[in-house]
Design a protein around this motif. Structure first.
Motif, PDB file in Angstrom:
ATOM      1  N   GLY A 136      -1.653  -6.279  -1.648  1.00 46.13           N
ATOM      2  CA  GLY A 136      -0.858  -5.559  -0.648  1.00 46.13           C
ATOM      3  C   GLY A 136      -1.057  -6.148   0.722  1.00 46.13           C
ATOM      4  O   GLY A 136      -0.105  -6.344   1.484  1.00 46.13           O
ATOM      5  N   ALA A 137      -2.296  -6.482   1.040  1.00 49.97           N
ATOM      6  CA  ALA A 137      -2.572  -7.070   2.350  1.00 49.97           C
ATOM      7  C   ALA A 137      -1.863  -8.406   2.493  1.00 49.97           C
ATOM      8  O   ALA A 137      -1.348  -8.746   3.567  1.00 49.97           O
ATOM      9  CB  ALA A 137      -4.070  -7.255   2.535  1.00 49.97           C
ATOM     10  N   LEU A 138      -1.813  -9.156   1.382  1.00 53.17           N
ATOM     11  CA  LEU A 138      -1.129 -10.453   1.433  1.00 53.17           C
ATOM     12  C   LEU A 138       0.335 -10.297   1.801  1.00 53.17           C
ATOM     13  O   LEU A 138       0.915 -11.154   2.463  1.00 53.17           O
ATOM     14  CB  LEU A 138      -1.204 -11.115   0.054  1.00 53.17           C
ATOM     15  CG  LEU A 138      -2.283 -12.146  -0.177  1.00 53.17           C
ATOM     16  CD1 LEU A 138      -2.178 -12.657  -1.593  1.00 53.17           C
ATOM     17  CD2 LEU A 138      -2.149 -13.292   0.786  1.00 53.17           C
ATOM     18  N   ALA A 139       0.923  -9.212   1.356  1.00 48.90           N
ATOM     19  CA  ALA A 139       2.370  -9.066   1.532  1.00 48.90           C
ATOM     20  C   ALA A 139       2.744  -8.564   2.917  1.00 48.90           C
ATOM     21  O   ALA A 139       3.918  -8.466   3.228  1.00 48.90           O
ATOM     22  CB  ALA A 139       2.921  -8.110   0.477  1.00 48.90           C
ATOM     23  N   GLN A 140       1.756  -8.249   3.740  1.00 50.67           N
ATOM     24  CA  GLN A 140       2.086  -7.632   5.023  1.00 50.67           C
ATOM     25  C   GLN A 140       2.262  -8.664   6.126  1.00 50.67           C
ATOM     26  O   GLN A 140       1.600  -9.691   6.135  1.00 50.67           O
ATOM     27  CB  GLN A 140       0.991  -6.656   5.439  1.00 50.67           C
ATOM     28  CG  GLN A 140       0.704  -5.599   4.415  1.00 50.67           C
ATOM     29  CD  GLN A 140       1.948  -4.865   4.003  1.00 50.67           C
ATOM     30  OE1 GLN A 140       2.776  -4.517   4.829  1.00 50.67           O
ATOM     31  NE2 GLN A 140       2.100  -4.653   2.707  1.00 50.67           N
ATOM     32  N   SER A 141       3.103  -8.329   7.057  1.00 49.27           N
ATOM     33  CA  SER A 141       3.193  -9.179   8.230  1.00 49.27           C
ATOM     34  C   SER A 141       2.959  -8.352   9.490  1.00 49.27           C
ATOM     35  O   SER A 141       3.320  -8.756  10.573  1.00 49.27           O
ATOM     36  CB  SER A 141       4.539  -9.884   8.282  1.00 49.27           C
ATOM     37  OG  SER A 141       5.553  -8.916   8.270  1.00 49.27           O
ATOM     38  N   ASP A 142       2.393  -7.187   9.292  1.00 49.13           N
ATOM     39  CA  ASP A 142       2.043  -6.346  10.425  1.00 49.13           C
ATOM     40  C   ASP A 142       0.525  -6.182  10.401  1.00 49.13           C
ATOM     41  O   ASP A 142      -0.066  -5.909   9.355  1.00 49.13           O
ATOM     42  CB  ASP A 142       2.730  -4.977  10.284  1.00 49.13           C
ATOM     43  CG  ASP A 142       2.360  -4.033  11.409  1.00 49.13           C
ATOM     44  OD1 ASP A 142       3.199  -3.855  12.295  1.00 49.13           O
ATOM     45  OD2 ASP A 142       1.239  -3.493  11.400  1.00 49.13           O
ATOM     46  N   PHE A 143      -0.072  -6.403  11.551  1.00 51.63           N
ATOM     47  CA  PHE A 143      -1.527  -6.428  11.629  1.00 51.63           C
ATOM     48  C   PHE A 143      -2.131  -5.150  11.038  1.00 51.63           C
ATOM     49  O   PHE A 143      -3.028  -5.179  10.191  1.00 51.63           O
ATOM     50  CB  PHE A 143      -1.945  -6.577  13.095  1.00 51.63           C
ATOM     51  CG  PHE A 143      -3.292  -7.224  13.292  1.00 51.63           C
ATOM     52  CD1 PHE A 143      -4.324  -7.025  12.402  1.00 51.63           C
ATOM     53  CD2 PHE A 143      -3.530  -8.029  14.399  1.00 51.63           C
ATOM     54  CE1 PHE A 143      -5.557  -7.623  12.587  1.00 51.63           C
ATOM     55  CE2 PHE A 143      -4.757  -8.626  14.598  1.00 51.63           C
ATOM     56  CZ  PHE A 143      -5.765  -8.415  13.693  1.00 51.63           C
ATOM     57  N   ARG A 144      -1.598  -4.001  11.463  1.00 52.34           N
ATOM     58  CA  ARG A 144      -2.248  -2.766  11.053  1.00 52.34           C
ATOM     59  C   ARG A 144      -1.957  -2.398   9.613  1.00 52.34           C
ATOM     60  O   ARG A 144      -2.796  -1.828   8.931  1.00 52.34           O
ATOM     61  CB  ARG A 144      -1.850  -1.631  11.987  1.00 52.34           C
ATOM     62  CG  ARG A 144      -2.539  -1.742  13.325  1.00 52.34           C
ATOM     63  CD  ARG A 144      -2.490  -0.458  14.059  1.00 52.34           C
ATOM     64  NE  ARG A 144      -1.141  -0.128  14.473  1.00 52.34           N
ATOM     65  CZ  ARG A 144      -0.825   1.040  15.015  1.00 52.34           C
ATOM     66  NH1 ARG A 144      -1.745   1.954  15.190  1.00 52.34           N
ATOM     67  NH2 ARG A 144       0.404   1.270  15.395  1.00 52.34           N
ATOM     68  N   ARG A 145      -0.755  -2.729   9.144  1.00 54.00           N
ATOM     69  CA  ARG A 145      -0.486  -2.481   7.722  1.00 54.00           C
ATOM     70  C   ARG A 145      -1.423  -3.301   6.858  1.00 54.00           C
ATOM     71  O   ARG A 145      -1.950  -2.830   5.851  1.00 54.00           O
ATOM     72  CB  ARG A 145       0.957  -2.870   7.396  1.00 54.00           C
ATOM     73  CG  ARG A 145       1.947  -1.757   7.643  1.00 54.00           C
ATOM     74  CD  ARG A 145       3.328  -2.222   7.226  1.00 54.00           C
ATOM     75  NE  ARG A 145       4.332  -1.259   7.581  1.00 54.00           N
ATOM     76  CZ  ARG A 145       4.689  -0.251   6.799  1.00 54.00           C
ATOM     77  NH1 ARG A 145       4.120  -0.083   5.631  1.00 54.00           N
ATOM     78  NH2 ARG A 145       5.601   0.604   7.199  1.00 54.00           N
ATOM     79  N   MET A 146      -1.625  -4.552   7.285  1.00 55.24           N
ATOM     80  CA  MET A 146      -2.543  -5.407   6.537  1.00 55.24           C
ATOM     81  C   MET A 146      -3.927  -4.760   6.480  1.00 55.24           C
ATOM     82  O   MET A 146      -4.564  -4.698   5.429  1.00 55.24           O
ATOM     83  CB  MET A 146      -2.630  -6.767   7.196  1.00 55.24           C
ATOM     84  CG  MET A 146      -3.687  -7.630   6.562  1.00 55.24           C
ATOM     85  SD  MET A 146      -4.240  -8.990   7.579  1.00 55.24           S
ATOM     86  CE  MET A 146      -5.339  -8.246   8.712  1.00 55.24           C
ATOM     87  N   LEU A 147      -4.371  -4.260   7.621  1.00 58.80           N
ATOM     88  CA  LEU A 147      -5.702  -3.649   7.656  1.00 58.80           C
ATOM     89  C   LEU A 147      -5.761  -2.442   6.739  1.00 58.80           C
ATOM     90  O   LEU A 147      -6.773  -2.194   6.084  1.00 58.80           O
ATOM     91  CB  LEU A 147      -6.056  -3.252   9.088  1.00 58.80           C
ATOM     92  CG  LEU A 147      -6.287  -4.419  10.042  1.00 58.80           C
ATOM     93  CD1 LEU A 147      -6.635  -3.898  11.425  1.00 58.80           C
ATOM     94  CD2 LEU A 147      -7.385  -5.321   9.542  1.00 58.80           C
ATOM     95  N   GLY A 148      -4.662  -1.685   6.692  1.00 54.23           N
ATOM     96  CA  GLY A 148      -4.619  -0.526   5.802  1.00 54.23           C
ATOM     97  C   GLY A 148      -4.913  -0.939   4.366  1.00 54.23           C
ATOM     98  O   GLY A 148      -5.694  -0.296   3.661  1.00 54.23           O
ATOM     99  N   TYR A 149      -4.298  -2.032   3.935  1.00 53.06           N
ATOM    100  CA  TYR A 149      -4.538  -2.489   2.565  1.00 53.06           C
ATOM    101  C   TYR A 149      -5.954  -3.024   2.401  1.00 53.06           C
ATOM    102  O   TYR A 149      -6.550  -2.906   1.330  1.00 53.06           O
ATOM    103  CB  TYR A 149      -3.508  -3.543   2.175  1.00 53.06           C
ATOM    104  CG  TYR A 149      -2.219  -2.926   1.709  1.00 53.06           C
ATOM    105  CD1 TYR A 149      -2.117  -2.410   0.426  1.00 53.06           C
ATOM    106  CD2 TYR A 149      -1.109  -2.831   2.540  1.00 53.06           C
ATOM    107  CE1 TYR A 149      -0.948  -1.824  -0.017  1.00 53.06           C
ATOM    108  CE2 TYR A 149       0.066  -2.247   2.115  1.00 53.06           C
ATOM    109  CZ  TYR A 149       0.141  -1.746   0.838  1.00 53.06           C
ATOM    110  OH  TYR A 149       1.278  -1.157   0.400  1.00 53.06           O
ATOM    111  N   LEU A 150      -6.480  -3.613   3.464  1.00 52.09           N
ATOM    112  CA  LEU A 150      -7.855  -4.108   3.343  1.00 52.09           C
ATOM    113  C   LEU A 150      -8.839  -2.943   3.202  1.00 52.09           C
ATOM    114  O   LEU A 150      -9.850  -3.061   2.505  1.00 52.09           O
ATOM    115  CB  LEU A 150      -8.235  -4.962   4.555  1.00 52.09           C
ATOM    116  CG  LEU A 150      -7.596  -6.354   4.593  1.00 52.09           C
ATOM    117  CD1 LEU A 150      -8.157  -7.155   5.757  1.00 52.09           C
ATOM    118  CD2 LEU A 150      -7.835  -7.098   3.295  1.00 52.09           C
ATOM    119  N   VAL A 151      -8.524  -1.827   3.842  1.00 49.81           N
ATOM    120  CA  VAL A 151      -9.352  -0.631   3.637  1.00 49.81           C
ATOM    121  C   VAL A 151      -9.353  -0.269   2.162  1.00 49.81           C
ATOM    122  O   VAL A 151     -10.405  -0.014   1.561  1.00 49.81           O
ATOM    123  CB  VAL A 151      -8.825   0.553   4.479  1.00 49.81           C
ATOM    124  CG1 VAL A 151      -9.553   1.831   4.104  1.00 49.81           C
ATOM    125  CG2 VAL A 151      -8.991   0.280   5.956  1.00 49.81           C
TER     126      VAL A 151
END
Lengths: 520, 968
Positions: free
Chosen positions: A311-326
């Motif tokens: 999911g994090a890979l698919a993001q191009s928004d900093f905070r969305r990416m972080l959400g998936y990393l959580v």
């Protein structure tokens, strides 16, 4: 009114008769302190200029209390205070062991960092809205959840923190925020209700709500009560709080909408409360059932990790990416719970503490990046390294930390978890941990390259400010240094965590603290 | 002493960051001094490591994980330490002149020192985990070094690829090392090195081998992981010179050599390592021929030479291991000098493209001579160091080690690769320094500064000296290193230029002649061809890598996200309920749980009817929620009343009272809020218009709901029909009065036994009120609900029609009599609240009920008089009430500190007041007072949040109208 007819009662069986030592107040103080400061802030509603300073001082005080609490527990073992001097299992007991004290301390550190960061992130309207009272009450809930020794009381603190977090998430009342808040609120309410229902079942089976009492009765009841169902429901309820697959969707749907400091606090605190409760219930209260469920939990863990990383890979928004990393981090922690044993549980606790610090710091970084670059989106975020090399260095360290590379805090729990998984022969779980590490490296590397190293186009971002407010930089730096320090010299923390994990699996010290005289 | 090798570079790195960016010289002096210091210390330690001596440095670090900070220097590590530090000194000197003034040199040198420190850490680690830590550190720092010119997209991509490949390899290696530690029972290198048989015979040998090889082969850029290395050449040339010679790629072969004693010699080792090595040797050399970029040629040649070393290590014979170590040293010297020479050419001409370069010998003869000697060493020309180690390689290739096809092929492959090496070395020299003079170069070429050439001169001299008199120059040091690896099995070998006419020498000549011939055959093609070898250039490792990444990140990740991460709430909730059912049901089914027999006895028809009504109300509310909110709300109230009556039925009057009050207040508050919701959706959908899909969806949701509800009931039933455990409930009933000082058990539980829960719950109530208040503060109603309600419009129109009436009169007069009564009710309700409050400890009532009751009084006032009227007459400070309530409750709890009792300890007593008479006065009363104040405050806060909306909304409406008019 039958007062005159009843014989004099034997008070010693039910009541604490000896005066309690002042040190015992440390157990309850975090909660009482936060509630009081929160109430004070509500009262000073007109003096919003004072709010941030009172809150930061209050949170600093909370850190101090938690430090003393941890030191006390380290020195003399688990500590219990029974509310209203009703002896357990009748009264509510607050019992803190090492793991609770560790989590509480980490939470207060995260909250203090958030409090300082908020000086740069929360404007007058946010203060008027009541950000600081919500923050303090949130901390009351979080501290209560970490310190309580009573399962219904745990539910109460869950409610406190859920409602205050809901108050925080709608801060600003933008359309997007309301949307995120509604999803967050509804899904979490369902989880909380599930928790309540399960607690009801638990009471019906055990006739008690005290955790120590449950822990010692669990083995005897294994044959007669449907404890597996209870455990499965608890795992689901807490797993949902922790955003485990397949009930993780609320997190990416809502964590990118509120103010940065709110996202940061959520990432550091909320999912970890779920994890903590899961550890407490499955490891200490219902260990046999956890073992039976371990394969399911391991499966969930692996999928959570992969869903988070992909999911994090698919993001191009900093905070969305972080959400998936959580979410990916939660998967790693679950892997430890699934594996069990001192290595697995210790790894899970270590990873959770690391994740609290690092994810919070990363959200701070995303906020600063947006300040500097004018956006959260990768398509327009660029040239951050040139703007502020020191900030870029901090972010990079955090990125390595979250990817589990040495010499940062993420490395050691990962080593512990992989080792524990290999020790029980769960190759695929170790593989999933590694794959997640790899994907996280790819994700963070990509972000760093594009947002930090790539040069901004001419004229682009010229309007954005090039300086970072010290109130934003200070907590980021402090948390990063902490992550680095843990990475370089993990020994004291690791030793404590090992003891904490053993204390959960063999809760005799905990039981002794609640029932000093043995079974009533 | 050993800790110097770690401390000095890292401390130096930290310091170097703080040099001002324009201080190129000073920083370089500083970094050079650090590297030199390490070199000198290493040189001074030599006597301690000869003939198998080992130096150790131990520091307890993580004893729990069996991990100490152990540094360990034996002869082999010593040799590497010297290589790393000596070439480090030279590279710093070179970089001093190479780096442009605008580059931030201090940052570069700080990274450089950190890199040197990490590499020294890898070399000197005496613990497997520590080795992995430093291994990852080299990956991280090399990422930063390769991406140093981050404004260049190639540099960024190269850096990322290097990090991804080597970092991941490192993680695999870590697992391999963990497993190895598990086999051996210790992570200490000294223990591991003596447990060769244990490791080779372990069932885990294969996984260990594969995982460790993944680490070593990615690091050493071995086929098929070779492609990151050529892309890493977008780093500044000093970095390339360092990465390719003494560090980074050498870490891979270092690890293979380090673990050679415990892992080599098996068939699996021979095949995997040998196959990777041989294919890398050939392909690297072949690719190198076709590069047009000078550094590209050198990069592929590095790959090929590392392949050679890998093949040597794969053979499993001690002599081959000697050759491998020797070639590691030789390759480091000539490759570092060649990269530096390429850097000079790039620096002084402005290009590295061999198609553009030519005839440079006329402009920079000194550099030309140095480059020629170095590339001759690379090609394996006699009298140079590369020749000797290559002869040893050929000799070993001929020997039979294992009777299989790979072993048979090795000599041919070796000769062929040697031929290619001659070809690309010749090409490097010929196309750059000979031929016609270059045209339209970006710069006019000239010799570099004196000291920029010095490092090359030194290295080339080393190539020559070692090549001519190996036995007395490198011989003893090599022996020290080899003994450290091989120990007792160190073979007899002789380092000499001349071994007589033998097969290896003939192979060398074949390779030389063949290579020269090949070059002249291909010369014309190469002079103009595009980058990369034919056919293979289509098969780009990099492109595969990128494609894998794109597939992962966009295709898979996106589709996964789309499938699993729906952003709509409804499916999410449906899914959640489904999972909950599964979680509850599966364990029951799997454990063959027997349902308790359903006992139907003594069902009271009235009670059943009550519940039927309640259920109908609940279903009706859900059904109408979307289409008719008022009706839904009324039905909700019906369901609430059912609960209330049930409490009465089951003899819980206290709960019933509280529930009733709560029902009233919430219903009224929601009613007040209904007005601000957007217009409701008309139920226009006729049932026959519903598509099959919708019907199916509804049916599914219905079944889901039934299952969930039924399941909850079933489990509850199961639980309750079990024999009752010894509960704490009986205890509460027993003790409530005796020790809680009250006869109302529920209230005693709430404020005393479990007063702490109540404290938390009133906290929740306060937060909810604050949230509602804050939300409504920002709430701006939809345009369609802005205008006044229909009834008010009609009333105002009536006023308009009658000249004797002012607008608003009718609204004020509406329900005049009830509103007067409602105003009078205020003191009555206040009395009722006080009554409920005081009797709470013994009889139904208490702070909560009193607070709610009191708030009803306020609600009535607002409803009858309107917001302005009430607030002109009463001081309404709900926030203050709330905070006082919370503070009082908390303070009551903390107050018991003074008496030495735990939190919230209650003290019960009766007190007598005039008129009221005797009433219970427990300290819990103060707590109850807090509850009262907070509940009242919270409810009133929500109330005024709604009430103020109606003051604000007409203003907003007027504003909207005004701006609308201005617009038109």
């Amino acid at each position: 009114m039958a007062a005159s007819t009843s014989p004099p009662a034997d008070l010693s069986a039910a009541l604490v008769l000896d005066p309690v030592a002042s040190a015992e107040w440390l157990v309850i103080l975090p909660v009482a302190w936060c509630l009081a400061i929160g109430a004070l802030l509500v009262m000073l509603r007109r003096k919003i200029d004072w709010h941030p300073y009172i809150a930061v001082l209050g949170l600093a005080g909370l850190v101090l209390i938690d430090v003393f609490l941890l030191r006390h527990v380290l020195a003399s073992g688990p500590l219990t205070m029974v509310m209203g001097r009703w002896l357990p299992p009748f009264g509510i007991a607050f019992t803190v062991d090492l793991s609770g004290a560790l989590f509480a301390l980490a939470a207060s550190v995260v909250a203090l960092a958030g409090g300082i960061y908020s000086l740069a992130d929360i404007n007058d309207s946010g203060r008027r809205y009541g950000f600081y009272p919500f923050l303090m009450l949130l901390m009351a809930g979080v501290s209560g959840a970490f310190l309580t020794g009573d399962i219904f009381n745990l539910y109460v603190w869950f409610e406190v923190l859920l409602i205050s977090s809901f108050g925080l998430i709608v801060l600003g009342s933008e359309r997007e925020q309301i949307d995120g808040a509604v999803k967050y609120g509804f899904l979490n309410l369902i989880a909380t209700t599930l928790f309540l229902i399960t607690t009801g079942y638990l009471y019906a089976s055990f006739g008690t709500l005290n955790m120590a009492d449950i822990a010692r009765k669990a083995e005897g009841l294994a044959g007669t009560a449907p404890l597996m169902t209870l455990t499965a429901l608890f795992v689901l309820a807490f797993g949902m709080k922790a955003a485990a697959f397949p009930v993780n969707f609320w997190l990416p749907a809502s964590y990118h909408t509120p103010r940065v400091v709110v996202s940061a606090l959520f990432a550091g605190l909320l999912t970890k409360v779920g994890i903590y409760a899961l550890i407490r219930v499955t490891v200490m209260l219902l260990p046999l059932q956890r073992e039976e469920l371990s394969f399911v939990i391991a499966l969930v863990a692996a999928l959570t990790m992969l869903v988070g990383a992909f999911g994090a890979l698919a993001q191009s928004d900093f905070r969305r990416m972080l959400g998936y990393l959580v979410v990916a981090g939660i998967g790693s922690i679950l892997a430890g719970i699934a594996v069990g044993g001192p290595g697995g549980i210790g790894g899970a606790i270590f990873y959770a503490l690391h994740s609290m610090l690092v994810m919070t710091a990363l959200y701070f970084a995303s906020g600063i990046a947006a300040r500097l670059g004018g956006s959260f989106s990768l398509s327009s975020l660029a040239g951050l390294y040139r703007r502020h090399a020191g900030f870029a260095a901090l972010t990079l360290m955090l990125a390595f930390a979250v990817s589990g590379l040495p010499p940062f805090s993420g490395f050691w729990p990962k080593v512990m978890l992989v080792k524990a998984a290999l020790d029980i022969g769960a190759w695929w779980l170790a593989g999933a941990l590694l794959l997640t590490g790899f994907l996280t490296t790819v994700v963070t590397g990509r972000f760093f390259l594009l947002a930090y190293w790539r040069d901004a186009g001419a004229g682009e971002g010229a309007t954005a400010s090039a300086t970072i407010s010290p109130a934003a930089l200070l907590p980021l730096t402090a948390l990063t240094v902490l992550a680095l320090a843990i990475g370089l010299y993990p020994e004291p923390l690791l030793a404590t965590i090992q003891t904490a994990a053993t204390g959960l699996a063999e809760p005799s010290a905990y039981l002794n603290s609640v029932f000093p005289g043995g079974a009533p | 002493m050993l800790s110097v090798f770690i401390l000095a570079p890292f401390a130096g790195s930290l310091l170097a960051i703080f040099f001002p960016p324009d201080q190129r010289g000073a920083t370089a002096w500083f970094a050079g001094a650090i590297a030199l210091l390490c070199f000198l210390v290493a040189a001074g330690l030599y006597p301690f490591v000869t003939s198998g001596g080992v130096l150790r440095y131990d520091l307890a670090w993580l004893p729990e994980l069996g991990l100490n900070f152990t540094l360990r220097m034996d002869g082999f590590a010593w040799l590497f330490t010297v290589l790393v530090t000596a070439i480090g000194v030279l590279v710093v000197l070179y970089a001093r002149y190479y780096m442009a003034a605008e580059d931030p040199v201090p940052r570069f040198l700080a990274l450089f020192l950190a890199f040197m420190g990490s590499m020294l850490g890898v070399v000197l680690s005496g613990n497997l985990i520590l080795l992995a830590v430093f291994w990852e550190l080299t990956s991280i720092v090399s990422f930063l070094l390769i991406g140093y010119w981050h404004h260049n997209a190639h540099a960024r991509d190269g850096a990322r690829m290097a990090l991804t490949m080597t970092g991941t390899g490192g993680l695999c290696m870590l697992v391999g090392l963990l497993l190895m530690g598990r086999i051996v029972g210790s992570y200490d290198l000294d223990v591991v090195l003596t447990s060769g048989d244990l490791i080779r015979n372990s069932p885990l040998y294969m996984p260990v081998l594969i995982l460790i090889l993944l680490g070593a082969l990615t690091k050493s850029a071995q086929f098929p992981f070779h492609f990151w290395l050529p892309h890493a050449m977008s780093a500044p040339t000093p970095v390339s010179a360092y990465l390719h010679s003494a560090t980074m790629v050498k870490a891979g072969v270092f690890l293979l050599a380090r673990l050679w004693p415990v892992m080599a010699g098996t068939e699996a080792w021979f095949w995997t390592v040998g196959l990777a090595g041989l294919s890398t040797l050939l392909l690297g050399a072949y690719f190198a021929i076709f590069q047009q970029d000078l550094k590209g040629l050198l990069a592929y040649s590095t790959i090929s030479h590392l392949g050679l070393i890998t093949v040597l290590l794969s053979l499993g014979s001690p002599l081959a291991a000697v050759a491998a170590v020797f070639h590691i040293v030789n390759h480091a010297t000539f490759k570092a000098s060649l990269f530096m020479a390429a850097g000079i050419i790039d620096h002084e001409t402005g290009t590295r493209d061999m198609r553009k370069l030519g005839g440079l010998i006329r402009y920079m003869p000194g550099t030309a001579v140095l480059a020629m000697v170095a590339s001759a060493a690379m090609a394996g020309v006699p009298l140079l160091n590369g020749f000797i180690s290559k002869e040893m390689f050929f000799a070993e290739a001929i020997e039979t080690h294992q009777a299989n096809i790979l072993d048979t092929m090795t000599p041919y492959g070796a000769t062929l690769a040697g031929m290619f090496a001659v070809t690309y070395s010749l090409r490097f020299i010929h196309s750059v320094f000979y031929g016609k003079a270059p045209e339209d170069l970006p710069k006019v070429p000239h010799e570099p500064p004196r000291w920029m050439r010095a490092p090359i001169e030194f290295l080339v001299l080393a190539c020559l000296v070692v090549g001519i008199i190996p036995a007395i120059t490198i011989g003893p040091f090599l022996h020290t290193a080899v003994v450290a690896i091989l120990g007792a099995s160190t073979p007899q070998y002789s380092l000499a230029v001349w071994h007589g006419w033998n097969l290896p020498l003939i192979m060398s000549f074949v390779a030389l002649a063949g290579g020269v011939g090949l070059y002249f055959l291909m010369r014309n093609y190469l002079a103009t061809s595009i980058e990369g070898p034919p056919i293979f250039r289509l098969l780009h490792g990099q492109r595969i890598f990128e494609r894998v990444l794109v597939t992962l990140s966009w295709k898979w990740a996106r589709s996964l996200e789309q499938r699993l991460g729906t952003r709509r709430l409804q499916p999410q909730m449906r899914f959640l309920v489904f999972i909950a059912i599964a979680a509850a049901a599966l364990p029951l089914l799997l454990s063959h749980y027997e349902m308790p027999p359903l006992l139907v006895r003594s069902i009271d028809p009235a009670f059943a009817l009550l519940w039927a009504v309640g259920i109908a109300c609940a279903i009706g509310a859900a059904l109408l929620a979307k289409f008719h909110r008022l009706a839904a709300l009324v039905l909700l109230g019906g369901a609430g009343l059912t609960t209330c009556l049930t409490f009465v039925w089951l003899s819980a009057p206290d709960l019933a009272v509280t529930q009733l009050l709560v029902e009233i207040v919430t219903t009224v508050l929601i009613l007040l809020g209904l007005r601000w919701l957007p217009k409701r959706i008309e139920d226009t959908q006729e049932s026959e218009l519903l598509s099959l899909q919708v019907r199916f969806r509804r049916l599914r949701d219905f079944l889901l709901a039934i299952t969930a509800g039924g399941g909850v009931a079933l489990i509850a039933y199961t639980m309750m029909t079990r024999p009752l455990p010894e509960t704490i409930a009986s205890y509460f009933l027993e003790r409530a009065y005796k020790e809680g000082g009250g006869t109302n058990v529920v209230n005693v539980i709430l404020v005393d036994f479990r007063g702490f829960d109540t404290l938390g719950e009133i906290g929740v109530l306060a937060i909810v009120a604050l949230t509602v208040f804050a939300l409504l503060l920002r709430f701006r109603p939809q345009a369609d609900s802005l205008e006044a309600p229909e009834q008010q419009r009609v009333q105002n129109a009536f006023d308009d029609d009658h000249p004797d009436r002012n607008e608003g009169d009718s609204v004020a007069e509406y329900l005049f009599v009830p509103s007067v009564i409602m105003r009078w009710m205020f003191p009555v309700i206040g009395m009722l609240a006080a009554y409920l409050f005081l009797r709470g400890h013994d009889l139904p009532g208490g702070g909560f009920a009193a607070g709610i009751a009191m708030s009803i009084g306020f609600i009535l006032q607002y409803m009858s008089g309107g917001t302005r009227w009430v607030e002109e007459r009463l001081r309404i400070h709900p926030l203050r009430w709330m905070s006082i309530g919370l503070l009082v409750a908390a303070a009551t709890g903390i107050g018991s500190w003074l008496f030495g009792y735990p939190f919230l300890t209650s003290h019960a007593q009766y007190a007598t007041l005039p008129i009221v008479g005797k009433f219970p006065l427990a300290s819990a009363l103060f707590f109850d007072l807090g509850v009262f104040s907070l509940v009242l405050g919270a409810t009133v806060l929500i109330l005024i949040a709604l009430a103020h909306q109606s003051i604000r909304a007409p203003r907003a409406h007027a504003r909207a109208m005004r701006s609308g008019k201005e617009a038109s």
